[in-house]
Design a protein around this motif. Structure first.
Motif, PDB file in Angstrom:
ATOM      1  N   GLY A 113      -7.695 -55.887   9.507  1.00  0.00           N
ATOM      2  CA  GLY A 113      -6.670 -54.949   9.072  1.00  0.00           C
ATOM      3  C   GLY A 113      -5.854 -55.391   7.877  1.00  0.00           C
ATOM      4  N   LEU A 114      -6.373 -56.303   7.075  1.00  0.00           N
ATOM      5  CA  LEU A 114      -5.606 -56.805   5.943  1.00  0.00           C
ATOM      6  C   LEU A 114      -5.693 -55.870   4.734  1.00  0.00           C
ATOM      7  N   ARG A 115      -4.577 -55.776   4.005  1.00  0.00           N
ATOM      8  CA  ARG A 115      -4.518 -55.005   2.760  1.00  0.00           C
ATOM      9  C   ARG A 115      -5.112 -55.835   1.624  1.00  0.00           C
ATOM     10  N   TYR A 116      -5.450 -55.168   0.518  1.00  0.00           N
ATOM     11  CA  TYR A 116      -6.057 -55.895  -0.607  1.00  0.00           C
ATOM     12  C   TYR A 116      -5.136 -57.015  -1.092  1.00  0.00           C
ATOM     13  N   GLY A 117      -3.848 -56.699  -1.297  1.00  0.00           N
ATOM     14  CA  GLY A 117      -2.917 -57.705  -1.790  1.00  0.00           C
ATOM     15  C   GLY A 117      -2.779 -58.891  -0.862  1.00  0.00           C
ATOM     16  N   GLU A 118      -2.878 -58.662   0.442  1.00  0.00           N
ATOM     17  CA  GLU A 118      -2.803 -59.743   1.421  1.00  0.00           C
ATOM     18  C   GLU A 118      -4.042 -60.628   1.351  1.00  0.00           C
ATOM     19  N   ILE A 119      -5.194 -59.998   1.175  1.00  0.00           N
ATOM     20  CA  ILE A 119      -6.444 -60.753   1.081  1.00  0.00           C
ATOM     21  C   ILE A 119      -6.474 -61.586  -0.194  1.00  0.00           C
ATOM     22  N   ALA A 120      -6.045 -60.997  -1.310  1.00  0.00           N
ATOM     23  CA  ALA A 120      -6.053 -61.699  -2.591  1.00  0.00           C
ATOM     24  C   ALA A 120      -5.133 -62.913  -2.585  1.00  0.00           C
ATOM     25  N   ALA A 121      -4.137 -62.920  -1.693  1.00  0.00           N
ATOM     26  CA  ALA A 121      -3.175 -64.020  -1.629  1.00  0.00           C
ATOM     27  C   ALA A 121      -3.592 -65.127  -0.661  1.00  0.00           C
ATOM     28  N   LEU A 122      -4.631 -64.911   0.121  1.00  0.00           N
ATOM     29  CA  LEU A 122      -5.011 -65.878   1.161  1.00  0.00           C
ATOM     30  C   LEU A 122      -5.465 -67.215   0.588  1.00  0.00           C
ATOM     31  N   ARG A 123      -5.023 -68.289   1.262  1.00  0.00           N
ATOM     32  CA  ARG A 123      -5.447 -69.641   0.918  1.00  0.00           C
ATOM     33  C   ARG A 123      -6.065 -70.295   2.154  1.00  0.00           C
ATOM     34  N   ARG A 124      -6.767 -71.381   1.930  1.00  0.00           N
ATOM     35  CA  ARG A 124      -7.473 -72.042   3.033  1.00  0.00           C
ATOM     36  C   ARG A 124      -6.530 -72.361   4.184  1.00  0.00           C
ATOM     37  N   SER A 125      -5.300 -72.739   3.887  1.00  0.00           N
ATOM     38  CA  SER A 125      -4.348 -73.114   4.931  1.00  0.00           C
ATOM     39  C   SER A 125      -3.915 -71.927   5.788  1.00  0.00           C
ATOM     40  N   ASP A 126      -4.225 -70.711   5.353  1.00  0.00           N
ATOM     41  CA  ASP A 126      -3.851 -69.520   6.120  1.00  0.00           C
ATOM     42  C   ASP A 126      -4.871 -69.179   7.210  1.00  0.00           C
ATOM     43  N   ALA A 141     -10.022 -67.721 -14.778  1.00  0.00           N
ATOM     44  CA  ALA A 141      -9.113 -68.864 -14.720  1.00  0.00           C
ATOM     45  C   ALA A 141      -8.857 -69.347 -13.300  1.00  0.00           C
ATOM     46  N   GLY A 142      -9.489 -68.715 -12.329  1.00  0.00           N
ATOM     47  CA  GLY A 142      -9.305 -69.136 -10.951  1.00  0.00           C
ATOM     48  C   GLY A 142      -8.021 -68.656 -10.316  1.00  0.00           C
ATOM     49  N   GLY A 143      -7.332 -67.712 -10.951  1.00  0.00           N
ATOM     50  CA  GLY A 143      -6.113 -67.155 -10.384  1.00  0.00           C
ATOM     51  C   GLY A 143      -6.427 -66.054  -9.390  1.00  0.00           C
ATOM     52  N   HIS A 144      -5.470 -65.183  -9.144  1.00  0.00           N
ATOM     53  CA  HIS A 144      -5.659 -64.101  -8.186  1.00  0.00           C
ATOM     54  C   HIS A 144      -6.652 -63.072  -8.711  1.00  0.00           C
ATOM     55  N   LEU A 145      -7.484 -62.599  -7.824  1.00  0.00           N
ATOM     56  CA  LEU A 145      -8.534 -61.638  -8.170  1.00  0.00           C
ATOM     57  C   LEU A 145      -7.945 -60.244  -8.350  1.00  0.00           C
ATOM     58  N   ARG A 146      -8.000 -59.743  -9.566  1.00  0.00           N
ATOM     59  CA  ARG A 146      -7.469 -58.407  -9.849  1.00  0.00           C
ATOM     60  C   ARG A 146      -8.383 -57.328  -9.276  1.00  0.00           C
ATOM     61  N   PRO A 147      -7.799 -56.221  -8.815  1.00  0.00           N
ATOM     62  CA  PRO A 147      -8.622 -55.139  -8.259  1.00  0.00           C
ATOM     63  C   PRO A 147      -9.698 -54.651  -9.219  1.00  0.00           C
ATOM     64  N   VAL A 148      -9.380 -54.546 -10.512  1.00  0.00           N
ATOM     65  CA  VAL A 148     -10.359 -54.023 -11.471  1.00  0.00           C
ATOM     66  C   VAL A 148     -11.603 -54.901 -11.512  1.00  0.00           C
ATOM     67  N   SER A 149     -11.428 -56.208 -11.338  1.00  0.00           N
ATOM     68  CA  SER A 149     -12.581 -57.120 -11.311  1.00  0.00           C
ATOM     69  C   SER A 149     -13.363 -56.977 -10.007  1.00  0.00           C
ATOM     70  N   PHE A 150     -12.636 -56.760  -8.924  1.00  0.00           N
ATOM     71  CA  PHE A 150     -13.284 -56.597  -7.623  1.00  0.00           C
ATOM     72  C   PHE A 150     -14.083 -55.300  -7.566  1.00  0.00           C
ATOM     73  N   HIS A 159     -11.472 -45.549  -0.952  1.00  0.00           N
ATOM     74  CA  HIS A 159     -10.748 -46.696  -1.470  1.00  0.00           C
ATOM     75  C   HIS A 159     -11.038 -47.914  -0.600  1.00  0.00           C
ATOM     76  N   PHE A 160     -10.736 -49.078  -1.133  1.00  0.00           N
ATOM     77  CA  PHE A 160     -10.836 -50.308  -0.340  1.00  0.00           C
ATOM     78  C   PHE A 160      -9.936 -50.209   0.891  1.00  0.00           C
ATOM     79  N   HIS A 161      -8.785 -49.554   0.723  1.00  0.00           N
ATOM     80  CA  HIS A 161      -7.829 -49.381   1.814  1.00  0.00           C
ATOM     81  C   HIS A 161      -8.435 -48.606   2.988  1.00  0.00           C
ATOM     82  N   ASP A 162      -9.496 -47.840   2.732  1.00  0.00           N
ATOM     83  CA  ASP A 162     -10.127 -47.074   3.803  1.00  0.00           C
ATOM     84  C   ASP A 162     -10.834 -47.970   4.814  1.00  0.00           C
ATOM     85  N   LEU A 163     -11.059 -49.225   4.453  1.00  0.00           N
ATOM     86  CA  LEU A 163     -11.603 -50.164   5.430  1.00  0.00           C
ATOM     87  C   LEU A 163     -10.593 -50.377   6.555  1.00  0.00           C
ATOM     88  N   ARG A 164      -9.309 -50.452   6.195  1.00  0.00           N
ATOM     89  CA  ARG A 164      -8.248 -50.557   7.213  1.00  0.00           C
ATOM     90  C   ARG A 164      -8.216 -49.315   8.092  1.00  0.00           C
TER      91      ARG A 164
END
Length: 230
Positions: A67-80, A147-156, A184-189
């Motif tokens: 049930g994660l949103r795109y912004g929540e997924i893009a922010a995830l790190r291994r420690s999460d 650059a290894g930063g956060h994955l933008r939706p347009v790239s995804f 939309h990707f949100h339709d997965l939720r």
């Protein structure tokens, strides 16, 4: 605005006895057309995952079954990720302002800060992703290519003939040239919430799964499930 007008029309205010226009039903809100939510069936869900590029397949699973949103997924790190407990710690989200750098922030609401359960059937795929694509305890699960930063939706999203979201929609037979009709990707939720509603039949549990602060969204999926049963 309603509070200000209440003061103005109350006893001793500048216009006592007058009506408060902001207390009129519907005066403070503009009507918006509800967006149709798409629900993917089992074959379509499998096609979405199969077509998506390998290092981003887990994004589909986290949205669909956690049930994660795109912004929540893009922010995830291994420690999460805690595979022993089977949970994803949702503590932050990423916003992507136009023509600006991504901004990490807190989730959409207080209820958005949550430990989302990872279904047992999904854990092997998440473990494989962590072992194959994630570096370091604080490494992003799904970094951008450049650059290894956060994955933008347009790239995804990519292109409809590629291995991004648009290509996955085409492989699943759900591609629409009309953007307004396109899932939309949100339709997965929405799909996951519908499945949860079918199983639990409990508004509070669906709301908790969604990480929403109000029961309105949960009720929507409950109604959809009732319609399917009818």
């Amino acid at each position: 605005a309603r509070a200000v007008m209440n003061t103005a029309i109350s006893m001793g205010g500048p216009i006592p006895g007058a009506g408060n226009p902001f207390a009129i039903r519907g005066a403070g809100a503009a009507e918006t057309a509800p967006r149709h939510e798409h629900v993917f069936n089992d074959a379509e869900r499998k096609a979405l995952v199969a077509q998506m590029r390998d290092d981003r397949k887990a994004m589909i699973l986290l949205a669909l079954w956690c049930g994660l949103r795109y912004g929540e997924i893009a922010a995830l790190r291994r420690s999460d990720i805690d595979l022993k407990k089977g949970i994803v710690k949702v503590r932050r989200s990423v916003a992507f302002p136009p023509k600006a750098e991504p901004v990490e922030k807190e989730p959409k609401s207080t209820a958005g800060v949550r430990d989302a359960r990872i279904p047992a059937s999904v854990i092997p795929a998440i473990r494989r992703h962590l072992n194959t694509y994630v570096t370091g305890r604080e490494g992003l699960l799904f970094p951008a290519d450049d650059a290894g930063g956060h994955l933008r939706p347009v790239s995804f999203y990519g292109k409809k003939d590629g291995d991004g979201w648009y290509g996955a929609l085409k492989a699943a037979g759900r591609w629409e040239e009309d953007q307004k009709k396109r899932p939309h990707f949100h339709d997965l939720r929405a799909t996951g919430a519908t499945e949860v509603a079918r199983v639990t039949r409990n508004v509070a549990e669906v709301q908790r799964w969604l990480g929403d602060s109000t029961p309105q969204a949960a009720m929507r999926y409950m109604r959809a499930t009732d319609g399917a049963m009818d």
